[in-house]
Structure formats: C-alpha cells, structure tokens
Design an enzyme around this catalytic site. Structure first.
Site, PDB file in Angstrom:
ATOM      1  N   GLY A   4      11.591 -73.913  43.898  1.00 20.48           N
ATOM      2  CA  GLY A   4      11.310 -74.605  42.528  1.00 20.48           C
ATOM      3  C   GLY A   4      10.083 -74.195  41.975  1.00 20.48           C
ATOM      4  O   GLY A   4       9.215 -73.357  42.621  1.00 20.48           O
TER       5      GLY A   4
ATOM      6  N   ASP B 224      16.981 -63.346  49.282  1.00 16.27           N
ATOM      7  CA  ASP B 224      16.784 -64.477  48.413  1.00 16.27           C
ATOM      8  C   ASP B 224      18.138 -64.876  48.035  1.00 16.27           C
ATOM      9  O   ASP B 224      18.694 -65.737  48.487  1.00 16.27           O
ATOM     10  CB  ASP B 224      15.999 -63.944  47.210  1.00 16.27           C
ATOM     11  CG  ASP B 224      15.082 -65.348  46.804  1.00 16.27           C
ATOM     12  OD1 ASP B 224      15.504 -66.533  46.776  1.00 16.27           O
ATOM     13  OD2 ASP B 224      14.191 -65.029  45.855  1.00 16.27           O
ATOM     14  N   ASP B 225      18.908 -64.355  46.721  1.00 11.74           N
ATOM     15  CA  ASP B 225      19.801 -64.712  46.253  1.00 11.74           C
ATOM     16  C   ASP B 225      20.852 -63.411  46.015  1.00 11.74           C
ATOM     17  O   ASP B 225      20.771 -62.882  44.839  1.00 11.74           O
ATOM     18  CB  ASP B 225      19.565 -65.508  44.991  1.00 11.74           C
ATOM     19  CG  ASP B 225      19.163 -66.878  45.185  1.00 11.74           C
ATOM     20  OD1 ASP B 225      19.523 -67.743  45.591  1.00 11.74           O
ATOM     21  OD2 ASP B 225      17.918 -66.724  44.838  1.00 11.74           O
TER      22      ASP B 225
ATOM     23  N   GLU C 292       4.614 -67.231  45.536  1.00 13.42           N
ATOM     24  CA  GLU C 292       5.585 -66.184  44.696  1.00 13.42           C
ATOM     25  C   GLU C 292       4.911 -65.954  43.100  1.00 13.42           C
ATOM     26  O   GLU C 292       4.842 -64.931  42.741  1.00 13.42           O
ATOM     27  CB  GLU C 292       7.091 -66.726  44.821  1.00 13.42           C
ATOM     28  CG  GLU C 292       7.786 -65.754  43.692  1.00 13.42           C
ATOM     29  CD  GLU C 292       9.363 -66.548  43.713  1.00 13.42           C
ATOM     30  OE1 GLU C 292      10.303 -65.895  43.117  1.00 13.42           O
ATOM     31  OE2 GLU C 292       9.390 -67.586  43.874  1.00 13.42           O
TER      32      GLU C 292
ATOM     33  N   HIS D  62       8.613 -72.422  49.613  1.00 15.81           N
ATOM     34  CA  HIS D  62       8.248 -71.283  48.695  1.00 15.81           C
ATOM     35  C   HIS D  62       7.010 -71.462  48.208  1.00 15.81           C
ATOM     36  O   HIS D  62       6.530 -72.788  47.459  1.00 15.81           O
ATOM     37  CB  HIS D  62       9.137 -71.583  47.606  1.00 15.81           C
ATOM     38  CG  HIS D  62      10.701 -70.863  47.850  1.00 15.81           C
ATOM     39  ND1 HIS D  62      11.578 -71.728  49.150  1.00 15.81           N
ATOM     40  CD2 HIS D  62      11.371 -70.015  47.246  1.00 15.81           C
ATOM     41  CE1 HIS D  62      12.615 -71.035  48.803  1.00 15.81           C
ATOM     42  NE2 HIS D  62      12.685 -69.982  48.068  1.00 15.81           N
TER      43      HIS D  62
END
Length: 326
Positions: A174, A282-283, A204, A201
C-alpha cells in the site's frame, strides 16, 4: 553446481540470448513478489470468463492510479467465494505456464471480512487450487497487511490466521506514507514469534533511508521492491552485509513511473553493489508480463547479461527459512 543445474543455466542463458520466450519459460524459476489473483493468467481467465483483461499500455504516475485501474478492470472478477477461487486457480495456471517451481502469495488478512470463508478455509482453498492446477509447485502461503488499515483492525483480522497456522510469510503493501512504519512493529513481532518470514513493500516510492529503517524496525527478512536503496551506497552496503534480498519488479517500476526506462533500471546498481535481488512480476494481469518476460526485458534492454540474470534466477530458487507447502 550439479550437472542438472549446469544444464538449466546453459539453457536459460541460450534462451535469453536468442530472445526465446518459450525457452526461458522452460527453465525453473521462483517468484517472491506477486499478488495472488492479480498475478493470474490472462488467456486462461479469458477462456473461463469470456473477458479479456487488457493490461496497462501507458505508464502511470501514482499508486492510486493503479488502484483505480484495478478496481475498474479486474477487481470485480475476484469478489466472493467463487471469485476468489477463480483468482487462485488463475494464479497457479500462470505460475505453471511461466515455468515457476516456487511461488509465494496468499491472502490479505482483510479477506476474512469478505464472505470468502474463515482462516482455515481460505488456506485450504488456495492449497486445493494448487493441487488441482500445479501440484508440483512449491507454494509459500503468505499473509498480507494493507498500510492504510488501523492496527486494531489488523489485529482482529490477523489473530484467526495465526491461530489456524500454516501461513509461512507476511507482507505489507500500500501507500508507503499512509502510516509510520513503527505502527506495524507489534504485529510483525507477533508474526515473527509464530515463525513467519517477514517482508514489506518499501523503497518503491520512498527513500533509501526508508528501506533501512523498515528492515531494522520490522526485522525484515526480505524487501519487496526496495529500488530506492540504489541511491545510497551505505544502504546498499547494509543490505548486502545483512543478506537482505530485494524482490524487484522491473516492468511494474517502469509502468508506475518509479523508473523512467527499463534501460535505466537500478537493479544494475544494486547487483553491482552486492545486493541480492530477484526478478518478479508484481501483478501480471495489470502489467501484462510474467517472470520470464521480465528476464527477457532486462536482457533486451542491456541492463544485465544473460549470465548475471541466470545468477539472479538461481538465487530465486535457493532454500528460505521455514517450510513451504511442497
């Protein structure tokens, strides 16, 4: 290196140098940074639903834009018990087609509020999807926290998962500035006491110092992204000395505006500084690439040599603390 390992390395290097995606996919790889249903296989999901999820085509400039895109284009597919089942199966289909022999993902703890089953049921359903789709893959069941959630909520949602057991890793994702990292320290310590491997995370969008602080405060075993560390020789030395891997997602970094061009990706700087890195998607549904495409993209952009990328591939397969579900 065993003869089998040597043969795999030779095949991987040859496939990269030939630009052979099918060949890259055939060589075993691990993935430590993917988000369950959002890491599913596009073609398989289109076959199941009649709906083609077209990935992002133009770079974004903020995480909130990606959240809005997924809400509009993907998230409704994975709502409720049937949607979650579709998501887990799609994720394992993509893992198989991508040549992954090891993968780490699971549930954000808030899913317990979404009518998709209690903590033991959620674990069993993901394991059943693995057994049906890709029984030979090594799966590390991972819990997730969202940074915007109040700690009281997280405690309430986390407790049933810890009581149920079976979960092996924890991640935090998030908006990095949603709450100070110290807010999550008691939750992470509780998970450490239960033997979970700890990830988060960080770095980033934030700074190199944020990476160092998160590792120290949360006692992290690994960092998701962490590319901001490349701006600081001291932080990179800290990560290398303490053998903290960074699970990097190159295309995600480019498409979210963290990195301007693949040719300039800081994984090169991190690797040269002795930081252990892995390559991840990642996605996959959002960015349109799997791990194999990520390796090819880095090689085509001249960021790392085929031999260096093979070293990174082999790092992704090394044993990690705590049992996975074999």
């Amino acid at each position: 290196m065993t003869p089998d390992d040597r043969a795999q390395s030779e095949a991987f290097v040859a496939a990269l140098e030939a630009g052979d995606l099918a060949g890259v996919r055939q060589v075993p790889k691990g993935e430590a940074h993917t988000h369950g249903p959002f890491g599913g296989d596009r073609a398989w999901l289109a076959e199941q639903t009649g709906r083609d999820i077209v990935p992002l085509r133009q770079p974004l400039t903020a995480l909130a834009q990606m959240d809005a895109w997924t809400a509009a284009n993907v998230a409704d597919l994975f709502k409720g018990e049937a949607g979650q089942e579709l998501g887990w199966r799609g994720a394992f289909v993509r893992a198989c087609r991508d040549g992954l022999s090891r993968v780490e993902f699971g549930n954000d703890v808030w899913y317990i509020t979404q009518g998709a089953g209690d903590a033991p049921a959620l674990f069993d359903r993901i394991a059943a999807a693995r057994d049906e789709i890709c029984p030979d893959i090594e799966w590390t069941p991972q819990l997730g926290f969202s940074r915007h959630c109040k700690p009281a909520w997280l405690w309430a949602w986390l407790t049933p998962f810890l009581e149920a057991g079976g979960w092996r890793a924890l991640d935090l994702s998030g908006q990095e500035d949603a709450q100070p990292i110290e807010v999550f320290q008691p939750l992470y310590r509780a998970c450490r006491e239960q033997g979970l491997r700890l990830k988060a995370h960080v770095g980033e969008w934030g700074s190199a110092d944020d990476v160092w602080r998160a590792v120290e405060v949360l006692e992290l075993d690994e960092v998701q992204h962490g590319v901001a560390a490349a701006a600081s020789p001291a932080v990179m030395r800290f990560l290398a000395d303490h053998q903290i891997p960074l699970n990097v997602c190159p295309t995600s970094n480019v498409m979210l505006g963290v990195v301007g061009r693949m040719e300039h990706h800081p994984i090169r700087v991190l690797y040269d500084a002795g930081v252990r890195v892995t390559v991840n998607s990642d996605d996959a549904l959002v960015f349109g690439v799997g791990v194999s495409e990520e390796f090819l993209a880095l090689h085509r952009a001249g960021v790392l040599t085929a031999a260096e990328l093979d070293q990174i591939r082999r790092w992704s397969l090394e044993p990690k603390p705590g049992p996975a579900v074999a």
